[in-house]
Design an enzyme around this catalytic site. Structure first.
Site, PDB file in Angstrom:
ATOM      1  CG  HIS A 195      -6.056   6.547  10.362  1.00  0.00           C
ATOM      2  ND1 HIS A 195      -5.341   5.961  11.392  1.00  0.00           N
ATOM      3  CD2 HIS A 195      -6.802   5.558   9.824  1.00  0.00           C
ATOM      4  CE1 HIS A 195      -5.657   4.680  11.467  1.00  0.00           C
ATOM      5  NE2 HIS A 195      -6.541   4.404  10.521  1.00  0.00           N
ATOM      6  CG  ASP A 226      25.723  -3.971   5.801  1.00  0.00           C
ATOM      7  OD1 ASP A 226      24.582  -3.693   5.369  1.00  0.00           O
ATOM      8  OD2 ASP A 226      26.289  -3.313   6.680  1.00  0.00           O
ATOM      9  CD1 TRP A 269      -6.857   5.021   1.592  1.00  0.00           C
ATOM     10  CD2 TRP A 269      -4.846   4.590   0.718  1.00  0.00           C
ATOM     11  NE1 TRP A 269      -6.925   3.799   0.972  1.00  0.00           N
ATOM     12  CE2 TRP A 269      -5.711   3.507   0.432  1.00  0.00           C
ATOM     13  CE3 TRP A 269      -3.523   4.530   0.272  1.00  0.00           C
ATOM     14  CZ2 TRP A 269      -5.289   2.385  -0.299  1.00  0.00           C
ATOM     15  CZ3 TRP A 269      -3.117   3.405  -0.447  1.00  0.00           C
ATOM     16  CH2 TRP A 269      -3.996   2.353  -0.723  1.00  0.00           C
ATOM     17  CB  SER A 298      12.433   6.122   0.757  1.00  0.00           C
ATOM     18  OG  SER A 298      12.530   5.135   1.741  1.00  0.00           O
ATOM     19  CB  SER A 299       9.633   2.228  -1.481  1.00  0.00           C
ATOM     20  OG  SER A 299       8.957   2.606  -0.319  1.00  0.00           O
ATOM     21  CG  HIS A 355      -4.822  -5.074  -5.568  1.00  0.00           C
ATOM     22  ND1 HIS A 355      -5.820  -5.255  -4.657  1.00  0.00           N
ATOM     23  CD2 HIS A 355      -4.124  -6.232  -5.591  1.00  0.00           C
ATOM     24  CE1 HIS A 355      -5.758  -6.471  -4.167  1.00  0.00           C
ATOM     25  NE2 HIS A 355      -4.738  -7.088  -4.720  1.00  0.00           N
ATOM     26  CD  GLU A 386       1.714   0.465  -0.822  1.00  0.00           C
ATOM     27  OE1 GLU A 386       2.615   0.286  -1.650  1.00  0.00           O
ATOM     28  OE2 GLU A 386       1.897   0.931   0.311  1.00  0.00           O
ATOM     29  CE1 TYR A 432      -2.657 -10.452  -1.579  1.00  0.00           C
ATOM     30  CE2 TYR A 432      -3.623  -8.791  -2.995  1.00  0.00           C
ATOM     31  CZ  TYR A 432      -3.742  -9.945  -2.243  1.00  0.00           C
ATOM     32  OH  TYR A 432      -4.943 -10.566  -2.150  1.00  0.00           O
ATOM     33  CB  SER A 441       6.257 -18.475   6.605  1.00  0.00           C
ATOM     34  OG  SER A 441       5.097 -18.102   5.926  1.00  0.00           O
ATOM     35  CG  HIS A 466     -10.484  -5.542  -6.792  1.00  0.00           C
ATOM     36  ND1 HIS A 466      -9.766  -6.673  -6.559  1.00  0.00           N
ATOM     37  CD2 HIS A 466      -9.880  -4.587  -6.064  1.00  0.00           C
ATOM     38  CE1 HIS A 466      -8.771  -6.407  -5.733  1.00  0.00           C
ATOM     39  NE2 HIS A 466      -8.827  -5.142  -5.413  1.00  0.00           N
ATOM     40  CG  HIS A 467      -9.423  -1.037  -5.373  1.00  0.00           C
ATOM     41  ND1 HIS A 467      -9.529  -1.100  -4.009  1.00  0.00           N
ATOM     42  CD2 HIS A 467      -8.427  -1.901  -5.716  1.00  0.00           C
ATOM     43  CE1 HIS A 467      -8.617  -1.941  -3.534  1.00  0.00           C
ATOM     44  NE2 HIS A 467      -7.952  -2.453  -4.557  1.00  0.00           N
ATOM     45  CB  THR A 488      -4.761 -15.696  -0.350  1.00  0.00           C
ATOM     46  OG1 THR A 488      -4.442 -14.773  -1.398  1.00  0.00           O
ATOM     47  CG2 THR A 488      -4.631 -15.002   0.975  1.00  0.00           C
ATOM     48  CE  LYS A 498       1.650 -16.476   0.434  1.00  0.00           C
ATOM     49  NZ  LYS A 498       2.954 -17.048   0.185  1.00  0.00           N
ATOM     50  NE  ARG A 503     -13.515   4.123   2.585  1.00  0.00           N
ATOM     51  CZ  ARG A 503     -12.532   3.619   1.830  1.00  0.00           C
ATOM     52  NH1 ARG A 503     -12.798   3.019   0.678  1.00  0.00           N
ATOM     53  NH2 ARG A 503     -11.287   3.677   2.221  1.00  0.00           N
TER      54      ARG A 503
HETATM   55  C1  HEM Z   1      -8.230 -12.558  -0.361  1.00  0.00           C
HETATM   56  C2  HEM Z   1      -7.859 -11.643  -1.098  1.00  0.00           C
HETATM   57  C3  HEM Z   1      -8.519 -10.278  -1.234  1.00  0.00           C
HETATM   58  C4  HEM Z   1      -9.603  -9.948  -1.978  1.00  0.00           C
HETATM   59  C5  HEM Z   1     -10.442 -10.898  -2.802  1.00  0.00           C
HETATM   60  C6  HEM Z   1      -9.802  -8.524  -1.822  1.00  0.00           C
HETATM   61  C7  HEM Z   1     -10.791  -7.785  -2.459  1.00  0.00           C
HETATM   62  C8  HEM Z   1     -10.993  -6.431  -2.323  1.00  0.00           C
HETATM   63  C9  HEM Z   1     -11.953  -5.644  -3.051  1.00  0.00           C
HETATM   64  C10 HEM Z   1     -12.903  -6.188  -4.098  1.00  0.00           C
HETATM   65  C11 HEM Z   1     -11.864  -4.351  -2.629  1.00  0.00           C
HETATM   66  C12 HEM Z   1     -12.640  -3.144  -3.126  1.00  0.00           C
HETATM   67  C13 HEM Z   1     -13.816  -2.842  -2.288  1.00  0.00           C
HETATM   68  C14 HEM Z   1     -14.477  -1.558  -2.680  1.00  0.00           C
HETATM   69  O1  HEM Z   1     -13.820  -0.486  -2.604  1.00  0.00           O
HETATM   70  O2  HEM Z   1     -15.649  -1.604  -3.043  1.00  0.00           O
HETATM   71  C15 HEM Z   1     -10.824  -4.316  -1.635  1.00  0.00           C
HETATM   72  C16 HEM Z   1     -10.441  -3.181  -0.968  1.00  0.00           C
HETATM   73  C17 HEM Z   1      -9.299  -3.107  -0.178  1.00  0.00           C
HETATM   74  N1  HEM Z   1      -8.460  -4.157   0.150  1.00  0.00           N
HETATM   75 FE1  HEM Z   1      -8.722  -6.086  -0.356  1.00  0.00          FE
HETATM   76  N2  HEM Z   1      -8.866  -8.023  -0.979  1.00  0.00           N
HETATM   77  C18 HEM Z   1      -8.068  -9.064  -0.603  1.00  0.00           C
HETATM   78  C19 HEM Z   1      -6.970  -8.984   0.230  1.00  0.00           C
HETATM   79  C20 HEM Z   1      -6.462  -7.812   0.740  1.00  0.00           C
HETATM   80  C21 HEM Z   1      -5.230  -7.708   1.439  1.00  0.00           C
HETATM   81  C22 HEM Z   1      -4.290  -8.855   1.743  1.00  0.00           C
HETATM   82  C23 HEM Z   1      -5.064  -6.405   1.755  1.00  0.00           C
HETATM   83  C24 HEM Z   1      -3.955  -5.697   2.497  1.00  0.00           C
HETATM   84  C25 HEM Z   1      -3.134  -6.158   3.304  1.00  0.00           C
HETATM   85  C26 HEM Z   1      -6.202  -5.693   1.261  1.00  0.00           C
HETATM   86  C27 HEM Z   1      -6.394  -4.339   1.426  1.00  0.00           C
HETATM   87  C28 HEM Z   1      -7.439  -3.637   0.901  1.00  0.00           C
HETATM   88  C29 HEM Z   1      -7.618  -2.226   1.081  1.00  0.00           C
HETATM   89  C30 HEM Z   1      -6.676  -1.274   1.848  1.00  0.00           C
HETATM   90  C31 HEM Z   1      -8.794  -1.889   0.426  1.00  0.00           C
HETATM   91  C32 HEM Z   1      -9.496  -0.549   0.410  1.00  0.00           C
HETATM   92  C33 HEM Z   1      -8.942   0.462  -0.436  1.00  0.00           C
HETATM   93  C34 HEM Z   1      -9.741   1.701  -0.235  1.00  0.00           C
HETATM   94  O3  HEM Z   1     -10.756   1.854  -0.903  1.00  0.00           O
HETATM   95  O4  HEM Z   1      -9.365   2.524   0.600  1.00  0.00           O
HETATM   96  N3  HEM Z   1      -7.041  -6.582   0.647  1.00  0.00           N
HETATM   97  N4  HEM Z   1     -10.316  -5.596  -1.458  1.00  0.00           N
HETATM   98 CU   LIG Z   2      -7.384  -4.402  -4.310  1.00  0.00          CU
END
Ligand code: HEM
Ligand SMILES: [Cu+2]
Lengths: 125, 562
Positions: free
Chosen positions: B83, B112, B147, B183-184, B267, B269, B271, B282, B316-317, B342, B345, B464
């Site tokens: 998923h 093009d 993932w 591809s990317s 990370h 990614e 963004y 926008s 931070h992950h 962010t 914006k 989770r």
């Molecule tokens: C305002 C800005 C953001 C902050 C401060 C932030 C902060 C964080 C932090 C600290 C985690 C880790 C949590 C943990 O695993 O304990 C996290 C996880 C994640 N964030 Fe963000 N984030 C932000 C914006 C975004 C955006 C814009 C996206 C994607 C479009 C995103 C997608 C994700 C994803 C997919 C995870 C989980 C990854 C995983 O463990 O599977 N975040 N974020």
């Molecule tokens: Cu992150």
């Protein structure tokens, strides 16, 4: 050729202020013959310019100051279709699949890949 | 031959055997036209959205009630892994590149992309990469390590004869993402060159539409982020098949190396997944507020700032792995910093709407929904950046809530907004606005019902990726709610598909410019001819098409001189 002409647009950013929109788009423009490119298209171009119904004629080329674009057949400027991108992509997938599926698949994949890259390179545009 | 006379006469009016590239199928598979490829990207992306969506419904069915018996634990692992992988790599990225492919050349007044055949190559790799990954289900060995595919779980054996992932599950993921990565990379190179070299005369960098800006930043992020994923994957493949020990502690390797390499891709990614969505929004907000965008420069450059900062926050992950406290402080700070551009914006978007003559058509509704939902996702993200808080809820459903507010409430809503906005350009037909509004509200309710309770589940301690849970932990109602919400979202998707089919068949004619829009893609026919523009337009401001339609009050004559 495509890239050359399009590059010219980018480099010629001077047009900006002095160029009247009407001037550029006036349909009565006679195409400037360009020996290198359009020799073989000579006959078809004037119609293309005037009948308007033939959307194949696009304006391209340089716009220095008020100079007008050149009318060319759309097919000249646009990229040609090609089967090779698909072939190369397929072969790469095959090669990577070979990494887990075994040596035979891998070798076939590499042969396919080399063949399709050669095909891509040799294709006449 | 009986037909020869006809044949001979016919040749004089130029009837010859069709070339392969002129047959219906041949045209699609040999095309190098950015618009056709863009549509192919979009269609492929939506196909995988449906695949990933079914997987999500399976997950929610399994979790709807405690002690669920729908999926066995091993299948459950495969389903949630696929998923996430499908949604990120096979839905969001393809759909965003699809928009980029179709729209960017039109927006900048080009005929093009810079490298049309490479563009086709990128698409086919994506398709084969996607088929490759999904084919793992046929072998009963779909990826099952999440993932992010953490080592050493994704190793063949994690030392000491302990079996980790002995079958091909992880290999499918590693090789599949490598394919998609190639591809990317080709796609990004193409975008960068196109944007730098093929802009219409007069379109300086500072006049580029914001969607183009964001695609540009996204491309750079992909170019710089993907190598570390590819390296990580190759090292793991070496571990698995050639007896190397990069991620095996017992043999002098280090499993944390995977986490560092993965998240320094991962990370940026996330963004990559949101910046083009920012771009779509926008574009839509100003058109439907009848105002120019507020703070163009800030929106553009905060995108660039986010791009740079996104490379400094990866750990931070990994707060819970036991980083030195100085590292924790650094990553907490950088993560909090990224919230600033962010927020910039968000304020700019609000100021754009402020005092505008707002039209609540479907694209606008989705764009507004995006702002609200993304705001929640950004705020709970900022909460996650607080280290002690993260210790408590990392790897819980709180993180799942965060992901889905940013990716579903954010990116997916923006993608729908983009579809409703540009569908008339793609097809020359309008979509049914009433049905689209139904789609919006159903989706909006469904998504909040699904993902909001996940905050609470997380705080109540539900980890989770558990395949089921006992009935006595107080998670039952929240899970039931989330599962109902998921099916409501499913209904929304069905409404959307009905709308697409209906509009393709019998949509109202849209004309070339149904929204009275500002950018160049509307300054040509709908759908555009192969060569896009008979003449390359000349640009004098940030709203070239607006200038052309309203010469008396054109931007370049008035206040805005850039
Ligand atoms: C305002 C800005 C953001 C902050 C401060 C932030 C902060 C964080 C932090 C600290 C985690 C880790 C949590 C943990 O695993 O304990 C996290 C996880 C994640 N964030 Fe963000 N984030 C932000 C914006 C975004 C955006 C814009 C996206 C994607 C479009 C995103 C997608 C994700 C994803 C997919 C995870 C989980 C990854 C995983 O463990 O599977 N975040 N974020
Ligand atoms: Cu992150």
């Amino acid at each position: 050729m495509v890239s050359q002409e399009q590059k010219d647009h980018v480099e010629q950013q001077v047009v900006d202020e002095q160029e009247e929109d009407a001037g550029v788009s006036s349909p009565d423009t006679t195409p400037t013959p360009d020996s290198a490119l359009s020799d073989d298209k000579q006959e078809s171009q004037p119609e293309a310019a005037t009948t308007g119904g033939q959307q194949q004629a696009v304006r391209t080329g340089k716009r220095r100051g008020r100079a007008r674009g050149r009318l060319v057949n759309a097919e000249e400027v646009m990229p040609k279709p090609s089967l090779w991108p698909l072939a190369v992509a397929f072969s790469i997938a095959f090669v990577l699949f070979g990494v887990i599926a075994g040596l035979v698949v891998l070798v076939i994949g590499v042969i396919l890949l080399v063949a399709s890259i050669v095909g891509w390179i040799l294709e006449r545009r | 031959m009986a037909t020869s006379t006809i044949g001979e006469r016919a040749t004089t009016i130029d009837v010859r055997r069709k070339r392969f590239s002129e047959t219906y199928i041949g045209e699609w598979i040999t095309t190098t036209d950015h618009k056709q490829l863009g549509l192919m990207y979009l269609i492929t992306g939506f196909f995988f959205f449906v695949v990933g969506g079914m997987e999500a419904l399976l997950i929610r069915t399994q979790l709807a009630l405690p002690n669920g018996k729908v999926l066995d634990p091993d299948t459950y692992n495969q389903i949630f892994t696929m998923h996430g992988t499908t949604m990120i790599f096979l839905f969001v990225i393809p759909v965003l590149s699809g928009f980029g492919n179709y729209i960017v050349p039109l927006m900048i007044g080009a005929r093009d992309m810079a490298y049309p055949r490479m563009n086709a190559f990128g698409f086919w790799l994506l398709l084969f990469g996607g088929i490759f990954m999904q084919s793992s289900f046929l072998f009963g060995q779909a990826p099952n390590g999440g993932w992010f595919m953490y080592a050493p779980l994704s190793e063949l054996a994690a030392g000491h004869a302990f079996q980790a992932t002995p079958h091909m599950n992880a290999d499918f993921w590693l090789l599949g993402t490598t394919l998609l990565g190639i591809s990317s990379i080709t796609g990004s190179l193409n975008f960068v060159v196109t944007v730098f070299k093929l802009r219409a005369p007069g379109m300086s960098i500072n006049r580029m539409p914001l969607f183009t800006w964001m695609i540009l930043v996204m491309s750079f992020l992909l170019l710089f982020a993907l190598p570390s994923l590819t390296v990580a994957s190759v090292l793991l493949l070496l571990d698995r098949h050639m007896g190397a020990h990069f991620y095996q502690y017992g043999s002098g390797g280090d499993p944390l190396l995977w986490q560092h390499l993965f998240w320094s891709f991962g990370h940026p990614e996330v963004y990559i997944l949101i910046l083009p969505a920012f771009g779509i929004v926008s574009e839509i907000l100003p058109v439907f507020s009848r105002k120019p965008i507020f703070g163009y420069t800030f929106i553009a450059w905060s995108g660039v700032a986010i791009g740079f900062l996104s490379f400094t926050v990866w750990a931070h992950h990994m707060f819970a792995v036991g980083l030195p406290s100085i590292a924790q402080a650094f990553f907490a700070t950088s993560t909090t910093l990224i919230a600033i551009p962010t927020a910039v914006k968000i304020f700019n978007w609000l100021a754009t709407i402020w005092g505008g003559k707002i039209r609540f058509n479907a694209p606008m509704l989705f764009a507004l929904g995006f702002i609200a939902m993304f705001l929640i996702g950004g705020l709970n993200g900022a909460a996650l950046a607080v280290v002690p808080f993260d210790y408590q809820i990392t790897d819980s459903y709180f993180v799942v809530a965060h992901i889905h507010y940013v990716l579903f409430g954010g990116t997916a809503l923006a993608v729908f907004a983009g579809i409703y906005y540009w569908f008339p350009k793609f097809t020359g037909k309008l979509m049914d606005d009433r049905l689209a509004k139904w789609h919006f509200w159903v989706t909006f309710i469904g998504l909040n019902l699904t993902f909001f309770p996940m905050h609470l589940m997380g705080i109540l301690g539900m980890p989770r990726r558990v395949y089921t849970y006992p009935a006595n932990l107080g998670w039952n109602d929240l899970n039931a709610m989330a599962s109902v919400g998921a099916f409501i979202i499913g209904v929304g998707v069905i409404l959307f598909m009905i709308n697409i089919i209906k509009s393709l068949k019998a949509g109202q004619a849209a004309g070339d410019d149904p929204w009275d829009a500002y950018t160049l893609e509307w300054d040509t026919t709908s759908p555009p001819k192969k060569y896009n523009f008979l003449e390359i337009p000349v640009v004098r401001s940030r709203r070239p098409f607006y200038d052309k339609k309203y010469p008396d009050i054109a931007d370049w004559k008035n206040v805005i001189k850039h």
